[in-house]
Scaffold this active site. Structure first.
Site, PDB file in Angstrom:
ATOM      1  N   ASN A 145       0.843  -1.203   0.000  1.00 36.43           N
ATOM      2  CA  ASN A 145       0.000   0.000   0.000  1.00 36.43           C
ATOM      3  C   ASN A 145       0.877   1.252   0.000  1.00 36.43           C
ATOM      4  OD1 ASN A 145      -2.369   1.414  -0.094  1.00 36.43           O
ATOM      5  ND2 ASN A 145      -3.178   0.660   1.845  1.00 36.43           N
ATOM      6  N   HIS A 161      -8.684   3.570   8.186  1.00 36.03           N
ATOM      7  CA  HIS A 161      -9.243   2.298   7.717  1.00 36.03           C
ATOM      8  C   HIS A 161     -10.654   2.073   8.242  1.00 36.03           C
ATOM      9  CE1 HIS A 161      -5.102   1.157   6.525  1.00 36.03           C
ATOM     10  NE2 HIS A 161      -5.713   0.331   5.704  1.00 36.03           N
TER      11      HIS A 161
END
Length: 463
Positions: free
Chosen positions: A318, A349
């Site tokens: 990521n 998140h």
């Protein structure tokens, strides 16, 4: 999921058409901005229905902030509003839908837009509100000197190449791409006359796109064959725990973690290919003279699978989110940047408890792995056999540490997370604490920083 794949495949075709028929030599910047924005809005509505209104509300709220807020506070207000709205949406998904994942889950695009909003706000603050000598070299390079127009703003946030799965990119890079300067700027960094060229070459992304599409195909096959056959929930099955020895459970944990990766490889690599197909993502020339199209790449699979340190793993997983965390948090945090960066990552998140178990565990393991590397690695560099042995051991430990850390991220809830950690005796937590108690920890000059320009050049490396 079907809508997601259909939109991304259609976006891929639209990206090729965009590059060929609406390239900078065929269309003005305004036309390219308008096309990218309108197609992006259409994809959002098609994929998420009425939930897409959340994307547009957040975008317009922050456009108002960008134009009305004072420059010294623009990044703060934008960050609070964007992260606050995103968090409220995360909360509603838990308490309204009871941990369910919506078929049309709009939170993914909302997370990407939040990254872009806060990135632009920080870079606008750097460009207008701070002196050049206060900035790091990267902040100077990416600083935005004037507020964007509404069309430029909408195009950056809602363009069809990144509206569904990202990745986040820098505003100046995106504008250079739309205006046709993106590739040219990177090529000027190389002396082509010394290489025998009379003029600048014209790199094509077709080869990079085909290569990335092959990766997405393999990832899709692995997802369909492995992911559903090796569910993470099996590692806390009572029968499995009763009959399986500890080391075998660790081995199976590695297997199920590997089986969970292909969906990320698929989504991120396909998103990268879509941007490349539109002509966006050129990053220059490598040491062999080959053209590179990895400016927007979100992962390096080889480096992930061969990582011999927690730091190396994080650097290659990521990637664009790690870059965002560095630019909006790590480089600007007045104290304890590593801890604050992990906490922001968890909050971004969502609010599933498993995310916080993962990122708080990540802080502990990051500090322990840093201490081990600083105190021990140099003893194993004196000979090739010692270095190989060190690499093998650190690869095994790194892979198991990552599996141990991310298991709660997949399981989400408190009860299965606690059950899992009990089943493996909290061994990584205990070992990390012992390491930090026994080994001297090298102090970081920026643990408590007095000015932003004292930031380290790469936060991910410090992890």
């Amino acid at each position: 999921q079907i809508n997601f794949v259909a939109c991304q495949l259609f976006a891929l075709l639209a990206a090729f058409w965009f590059r060929i028929y609406l390239g900078p030599s065929h269309a003005s910047s305004a036309v390219r901005h308008a096309f990218a924005t309108l197609f992006g809005i259409y994809f959002a509505v098609f994929c998420f229905g009425w939930y897409s209104i959340h994307l547009f509300v957040l975008v317009m709220m922050n456009y108002g902030i960008m134009n009305m807020a004072s420059i010294p506070n623009i990044h703060r207000y934008s960050f609070v509003v964007a992260m606050g709205y995103l968090t409220l949406c995360h909360i509603s998904r838990i308490y309204i839908f009871h941990y369910g994942i919506l078929t049309t889950d709009f939170s993914g695009p909302l997370m990407i837009i939040t990254q872009k909003i806060t990135t632009l706000a920080c870079q606008l603050h750097d460009g207008i509100g701070r002196q050049a000598e206060e900035l790091t070299a990267e902040q100077n390079r990416l600083a935005v000197k004037s507020r964007p127009s509404l069309l430029e703003y909408l195009s950056y946030l809602l363009n069809f190449m990144s509206i569904i799965a990202g990745p986040c990119s820098n505003y100046k890079d995106y504008i250079a791409f739309i205006e046709g300067r993106h590739v040219h700027m990177k090529l000027l960094e190389v002396n082509w006359k010394q290489k025998g060229y009379d003029r600048l070459p014209d790199p094509s992304p077709t080869g990079a796109v085909m290569y990335k599409l092959c990766i997405t195909l393999v990832s899709l096959i692995l997802f369909l064959t492995l992911t559903k056959n090796f569910p993470m929930a099996y590692i806390i099955d009572n029968e499995f725990l009763d009959k399986t020895p500890f080391l075998s459970r660790l081995g199976y944990l590695y297997v199920v973690t590997q089986a969970a990766k292909p969906k990320y490889y698929f989504a991120w690599t396909l998103a990268d290919a879509v941007n490349n197909a539109a002509g966006y993502g050129f990053s220059g020339v490598d040491e062999r003279g080959a053209f590179r199209w990895d400016l927007l790449s979100n992962l390096n699979i080889w480096n992930i699978e061969t990582a011999t340190s927690f730091k190396m793993y994080i650097e290659n997983w990521n990637i664009q989110t790690a870059a965002w965390l560095k630019r909006v948090c790590y480089d600007r945090a007045p104290w304890y940047p590593t801890a604050l960066t992990f906490i922001l990552s968890a909050l971004w998140h969502g609010i599933y408890p498993g995310y916080y178990f993962t990122f708080l565990t990540g802080i502990l393991i990051t500090l322990a792995s840093r201490a081990i590397r600083n105190n021990c690695r140099h003893y194993f560099l004196s000979s090739v056999p010692l270095k190989i042995a060190y690499d093998v051991v650190t690869w095994v430990v790194t892979q198991l540490a990552v599996c141990y850390t991310v298991a709660p991220f997949v399981m989400l809830a408190v009860e299965p997370t606690i059950k899992f950690y009990k089943s493996v005796y909290f061994h990584m937590h205990i070992l990390s604490i012992l390491v930090l108690l026994v080994l001297p920890v090298r102090p970081q000059a920026h643990s408590i920083r007095k000015a932003p320009n004292q930031a380290m050049p790469n936060s991910v490396k410090s992890k």
